[in-house]
Design an enzyme around this catalytic site. Structure first.
Site, mmCIF file in Angstrom:
data_model
loop_
_atom_site.group_PDB
_atom_site.id
_atom_site.type_symbol
_atom_site.label_atom_id
_atom_site.label_comp_id
_atom_site.label_asym_id
_atom_site.label_seq_id
_atom_site.Cartn_x
_atom_site.Cartn_y
_atom_site.Cartn_z
ATOM 1 N N HIS A 1 -0.512 12.997 5.759
ATOM 2 C CA HIS A 1 0.132 13.298 6.909
ATOM 3 C C HIS A 1 -0.900 12.957 8.043
ATOM 4 O O HIS A 1 -0.909 13.929 9.072
ATOM 5 C CB HIS A 1 0.373 14.993 6.693
ATOM 6 C CG HIS A 1 1.557 15.123 5.863
ATOM 7 N ND1 HIS A 1 1.812 16.344 5.440
ATOM 8 C CD2 HIS A 1 2.114 14.179 5.028
ATOM 9 C CE1 HIS A 1 2.792 16.343 4.426
ATOM 10 N NE2 HIS A 1 3.033 15.111 4.219
HETATM 11 C C1 LIG Z 1 2.538 8.408 0.097
HETATM 12 C C2 LIG Z 1 3.109 9.278 1.354
HETATM 13 C C3 LIG Z 1 3.757 10.532 0.753
HETATM 14 C C4 LIG Z 1 4.076 11.302 1.981
HETATM 15 N N1 LIG Z 1 5.178 12.353 1.892
HETATM 16 C C5 LIG Z 1 5.775 12.792 2.555
HETATM 17 C C6 LIG Z 1 6.703 13.969 2.282
HETATM 18 O O1 LIG Z 1 7.150 14.257 1.266
HETATM 19 N N2 LIG Z 1 7.308 13.966 3.546
HETATM 20 C C7 LIG Z 1 7.096 14.152 4.779
HETATM 21 O O2 LIG Z 1 7.980 14.530 5.675
HETATM 22 N N3 LIG Z 1 6.244 13.164 5.121
HETATM 23 C C8 LIG Z 1 5.610 12.445 4.026
HETATM 24 N N4 LIG Z 1 4.713 11.547 4.375
HETATM 25 C C9 LIG Z 1 4.204 11.197 5.845
HETATM 26 C C10 LIG Z 1 5.171 10.631 6.591
HETATM 27 O O3 LIG Z 1 5.693 9.494 5.827
HETATM 28 C C11 LIG Z 1 4.481 9.830 7.716
HETATM 29 O O4 LIG Z 1 3.663 10.809 8.563
HETATM 30 C C12 LIG Z 1 5.336 9.136 8.778
HETATM 31 O O5 LIG Z 1 6.158 8.244 8.103
HETATM 32 C C13 LIG Z 1 4.403 8.399 9.750
HETATM 33 O O6 LIG Z 1 5.538 7.677 10.535
HETATM 34 P P1 LIG Z 1 4.735 6.589 11.576
HETATM 35 O O7 LIG Z 1 6.177 6.177 12.423
HETATM 36 O O8 LIG Z 1 3.817 7.296 12.527
HETATM 37 O O9 LIG Z 1 4.143 5.435 11.121
HETATM 38 P P2 LIG Z 1 4.646 4.500 10.032
HETATM 39 O O10 LIG Z 1 5.816 4.971 9.342
HETATM 40 O O11 LIG Z 1 3.510 4.355 9.137
HETATM 41 O O12 LIG Z 1 5.003 3.179 10.834
HETATM 42 C C14 LIG Z 1 4.009 2.338 11.327
HETATM 43 C C15 LIG Z 1 4.454 0.647 11.202
HETATM 44 O O13 LIG Z 1 3.812 0.089 11.918
HETATM 45 C C16 LIG Z 1 3.613 -1.238 11.330
HETATM 46 N N5 LIG Z 1 2.398 -1.815 12.047
HETATM 47 C C17 LIG Z 1 1.262 -1.257 12.030
HETATM 48 N N6 LIG Z 1 0.266 -2.095 12.785
HETATM 49 C C18 LIG Z 1 1.270 -3.289 13.190
HETATM 50 C C19 LIG Z 1 1.104 -4.490 14.102
HETATM 51 N N7 LIG Z 1 -0.180 -4.655 14.403
HETATM 52 N N8 LIG Z 1 2.086 -5.231 14.209
HETATM 53 C C20 LIG Z 1 3.303 -4.906 13.439
HETATM 54 N N9 LIG Z 1 3.593 -3.742 12.791
HETATM 55 C C21 LIG Z 1 2.693 -2.770 12.499
HETATM 56 C C22 LIG Z 1 3.509 -0.649 9.971
HETATM 57 O O14 LIG Z 1 3.377 -1.957 8.839
HETATM 58 C C23 LIG Z 1 4.333 0.298 9.823
HETATM 59 O O15 LIG Z 1 5.634 -0.176 9.365
HETATM 60 C C24 LIG Z 1 4.006 10.907 3.404
HETATM 61 C C25 LIG Z 1 3.050 9.796 3.603
HETATM 62 C C26 LIG Z 1 2.888 8.883 2.587
HETATM 63 C C27 LIG Z 1 2.267 7.662 2.888
#
Ligand SMILES: Cc1cc2nc3c(=O)[nH]c(=O)nc-3n(C[C@H](O)[C@H](O)[C@H](O)COP(=O)(O)OP(=O)(O)OC[C@H]3O[C@@H](n4cnc5c(N)ncnc54)[C@H](O)[C@@H]3O)c2cc1C
Ligand SMILES: *[C@@H]1O[C@H](CO)[C@@H](O)[C@H](O)[C@H]1NC(C)=O
Ligand SMILES: *[C@@H]1O[C@H](CO)[C@@H](O)[C@H](O)[C@H]1NC(C)=O
Ligand SMILES: *[C@@H]1O[C@H](CO)[C@@H](O)[C@H](O)[C@H]1NC(C)=O
Ligand SMILES: *[C@@H]1O[C@H](CO)[C@@H](O)[C@H](O)[C@H]1NC(C)=O
Ligand SMILES: *[C@@H]1O[C@H](CO)[C@@H](O)[C@H](O)[C@H]1NC(C)=O
Ligand SMILES: *[C@@H]1O[C@H](CO)[C@@H](O)[C@H](O)[C@H]1NC(C)=O
Ligand SMILES: *[C@@H]1O[C@H](CO)[C@@H](O)[C@H](O)[C@H]1NC(C)=O
Ligand SMILES: *[C@@H]1O[C@H](CO)[C@@H](O)[C@H](O)[C@H]1NC(C)=O
Length: 589
Positions: A524
């Site tokens: 997280h």
């Molecule tokens: C293993 C795991 C278990 C988890 N379990 C839970 C759970 O059970 N419940 C819950 O609520 N949360 C859970 N979480 C946390 C939650 O999933 C994350 O906090 C949330 O999805 C993050 O969202 P975000 O949009 O900030 O980033 P992300 O969803 O990581 O999105 C970022 C995106 O940007 C892309 N990207 C990055 N840099 C670039 C670039 N330079 N050019 C193009 N694309 C790029 C990446 O490929 C990615 O697709 C978990 C996370 C993980 C990894």
């Protein structure tokens, strides 16, 4: 005393221990549900970046097709042209992502084409970041639960729009789980030890014990943020896969204030493309690259601490020392409870929301004899980098490899049981992110400083003590060994090379030390482009024009017990806000 470190043993019953067992999450559905991909959406607007023109123009360019980026792009495409650039591929048709049974498979795949990219923080804890359309919602444990009304208020969000935005996502991706005996015993145990009242099944964040939602449907199929692209206007959106954004492009509008023009990205053949925002309007680049990717991209583009940028020969667009600051990862500590009776396979369903700032959750599994892949993966498997039996900095690749090998030699009975874990709220401890190289594909250096703040440590200790009491509760009696049978189980496993129990061989080891030594990640992590420091309350990057950051990097603390619902909500919420703002402005022109 048996070998190893027992957490407590007040009533002569084995209470539990941290371990590196693979959590067994082989779904009962593992036999034939791959066909479910037939129900997956197909998007006419999704393409390989190799097909993109050298130069193109859009109203909105969104960097990162993750948990926030997908709902944001879908929303903006209703009225404007949107380009969504995702460095990874499609989640569809990949059983490692779709099937609950395969939890962990993607994170154990360390190849360059994996939907997950491993990183190890300077703290020594092994971690993962997403590299796939749908982002971390394609890798995660699926638990779905909202932020508290206090969190919403403190963020300055509009409560009605927040609720509508949660519901918008929930219609596509949230489900009620089926609660079976083991999870029910955790639920009843939590109530027995005073985590009250019982709030039933709800997405709401309320003190007490509840059942939360899940993004896995009844058949065990995962629904990710990529599914929210079903809401997109197919004629208003282009989604490019394997499009890695290397730089945000700045110019000036005759003033000294930097203004964003577009981005450069590379396709899978390394060919460079440029995408520009349409001139003259309110068009913007929005970075939704996640808590690691967003601050990293800002720095690579010249927005960050000037001395650090200069050290990497990056020309400084804006000296912003707070980019990359405020990085946090909520520590996770867990106790493995071997069970004499069979347990169901479950990911997180029950959560205890305590008054003292710990969230208690649980996952169970069972080994299917005959070498199923289940023992390889799971939330607590060294295959995905989780290793609580040695302190963080000793988790070297060699030690990890040994743990993986040892696990495969274990007796099946050793895998029967479940983990009860605690995550602390906040956390209060923070760290920072620094560039290592100028290559966007390389992980930056990240420091989380787990338990640096004594309050975080206190919450962990109280969480672990509560878990002990749950395990000792009457409600849990059918799922714990008595002390003598436990010795037999240990005899089966103790001679294997795996270190089942933490190294401390005396019972005076403090719970404080236990927390520090057995810390893992619950993934997280957040921060790096925080509200009030790097972006304003409209998520606009301070000091430059036409640039926002919208994702988990903006959080000052982790929302709810688990963040994904609120990350998806934020993507939708800000999409609606941006449309409304622009309608109001252009309507009055
Ligand atoms: C293993 C795991 C278990 C988890 N379990 C839970 C759970 O059970 N419940 C819950 O609520 N949360 C859970 N979480 C946390 C939650 O999933 C994350 O906090 C949330 O999805 C993050 O969202 P975000 O949009 O900030 O980033 P992300 O969803 O990581 O999105 C970022 C995106 O940007 C892309 N990207 C990055 N840099 C670039 C670039 N330079 N050019 C193009 N694309 C790029 C990446 O490929 C990615 O697709 C978990 C996370 C993980 C990894
Ligand atoms: C994208 O297309 C190019 C050229 O057609 C191809 O070589 C490449 O394998 C594709 N990339 C992926 C990851 O599908
Ligand atoms: C699924 O995961 C396994 C194990 O990590 C890996 O070997 C395999 O290539 C992955 N399959 C896909 C389709 O990504
Ligand atoms: C939003 O929903 C929550 C329950 O999920 C409720 O407590 C809150 O009052 C609602 N907010 C508004 C502004 O309606
Ligand atoms: C920065 O540029 C200087 C001069 O060209 C060079 O000597 C140095 O190695 C470069 N540093 C980095 C980190 O690339
Ligand atoms: C334990 O199992 C027995 C036998 O199945 C059952 O009668 C009893 O209710 C169970 N106890 C609890 C606390 O669930
Ligand atoms: C465990 O093994 C030891 C010797 O390896 C033996 O002395 C002991 O009796 C065994 N305990 C149980 C409970 O089987
Ligand atoms: C027992 O653990 C404590 C705390 O970790 C440590 O200080 C002490 O040296 C240990 N004692 C033995 C005999 O190992
Ligand atoms: C979006 O466009 C439609 C017409 O195409 C218009 O009715 C609506 O007001 C617009 N909404 C916003 C928020 O701009």
């Amino acid at each position: 005393m048996m070998a190893g470190y027992q957490v407590h043993n007040r009533q002569g019953r084995y209470v539990g221990a941290a371990s590196a067992f693979g959590m067994i999450l082989l779904s009962i559905f593992h036999m034939g549900f791959y066909a479910a991909s037939a129900s997956e959406p197909t998007y006419s607007f999704m393409r390989n970046a190799t097909e993109a023109p050298a130069v193109s123009y859009y109203d909105y360019i969104i960097v990162g097709g993750g948990t926030a980026g997908c709902p944001l792009a879908a929303t903006l495409s209703q009225n404007y042209s949107v380009l969504l650039l995702e460095r990874g591929g499609s989640p569809y048709g990949n059983p490692n992502i779709t099937n609950l049974a395969a939890f962990g498979a993607a994170m154990s795949d360390l190849s360059l084409s994996s939907p997950s990219q491993r990183f190890i923080s300077e703290d020594g804890v092994i971690n993962s970041r997403a590299r796939v359309l749908g982002g971390a919602s394609c890798l995660n444990a699926g638990f779905y639960t909202r932020a508290s009304p206090e969190y919403v208020r403190d963020a300055g969000w509009d409560g009605n729009l927040v609720n509508e935005s949660y519901q918008w996502g929930e219609r596509k991706v949230a489900f009620e789980p089926t609660v079976r005996q083991w999870q029910a015993a955790v639920r009843d145990g939590l109530m027995e030890v005073g985590v009250q009242p019982y709030n039933g099944f709800t997405y709401d964040h309320i003190y007490g014990t509840k059942i939360g939602g899940t993004i896995f449907d009844e058949a065990g199929n995962r629904h990710t943020a990529a599914d929210l692209l079903q809401y997109a206007n197919p004629t208003g959106i282009t989604v490019l896969l394997y499009a890695s954004v290397h730089k945000i492009l700045f110019g000036t509008r005759g003033t000294s204030r930097p203004v964003v023009h577009g981005v450069t990205f590379r396709d899978s053949r390394g060919i460079k493309h440029r995408a520009y925002v349409r001139p003259g309007g309110a068009s913007e680049v929005i970075v939704s690259a996640g808590a690691i990717g967003s601050p990293q991209l800002l720095m690579l583009s010249g927005v960050g601490p000037a001395d650090q940028l200069r050290a990497h020969n990056i020309s400084v667009v804006l000296d912003q020392p707070l980019v990359g600051q405020g990085m946090s990862d909520n520590p996770m500590n867990a106790i493995f409870v071997p069970s004499p009776s069979p347990v169901e396979i479950s990911l997180i369903q029950v959560v205890g929301i305590t008054q003292f700032g710990s969230y208690i959750e649980a996952a169970s599994g069972e080994n299917f004899a005959g070498g199923s892949s289940a023992r390889d993966y799971g939330m607590f498997s060294p295959k995905i980098g989780q290793l609580s039996t040695v302190p963080p900095k000793q988790r070297t690749p060699e030690v990890l490899a040994k743990a993986v090998e040892a696990m495969s030699a274990l007796d099946a009975a050793a895998f029967r049981g479940g983990f009860i874990l605690e995550k602390i709220m906040g956390p209060l401890s923070t760290g920072h992110l620094e560039l290592r190289t100028r290559d966007v594909d390389d992980n930056p250096s990240i420091t989380f400083n787990y338990f640096k703040d004594p309050e975080d440590l206190r919450r962990c200790v109280q969480g672990i003590s509560t878990i002990e009491r749950v395990i000792e509760s009457r409600s849990f009696v059918n799922f714990t060994y008595d002390y003598f049978s436990m010795q037999q189980l240990l005899n089966m496993t103790v001679n294997s090379p795996i270190n089942l129990l933490p190294k401390h061989r005396n019972s005076s080891t403090s719970l404080e030390q236990y927390c520090r030594d057995s810390v893992m990640t619950i993934w997280h992590y957040h921060g790096g482009c925080q509200v009030g420091k790097v972006v304003d309350r409209d998520y606009k990057v301070l000091g430059v024009d036409a640039l926002r950051v919208i994702d988990g990097s903006t959080f000052n603390s982790s929302p709810g017990t688990n963040p994904q619902a609120t990350v998806m909500m934020l993507g939708r919420y800000m999409g609606v806000q941006i449309l409304n703002e622009r309608l109001a402005r252009e309507g009055s022109d």
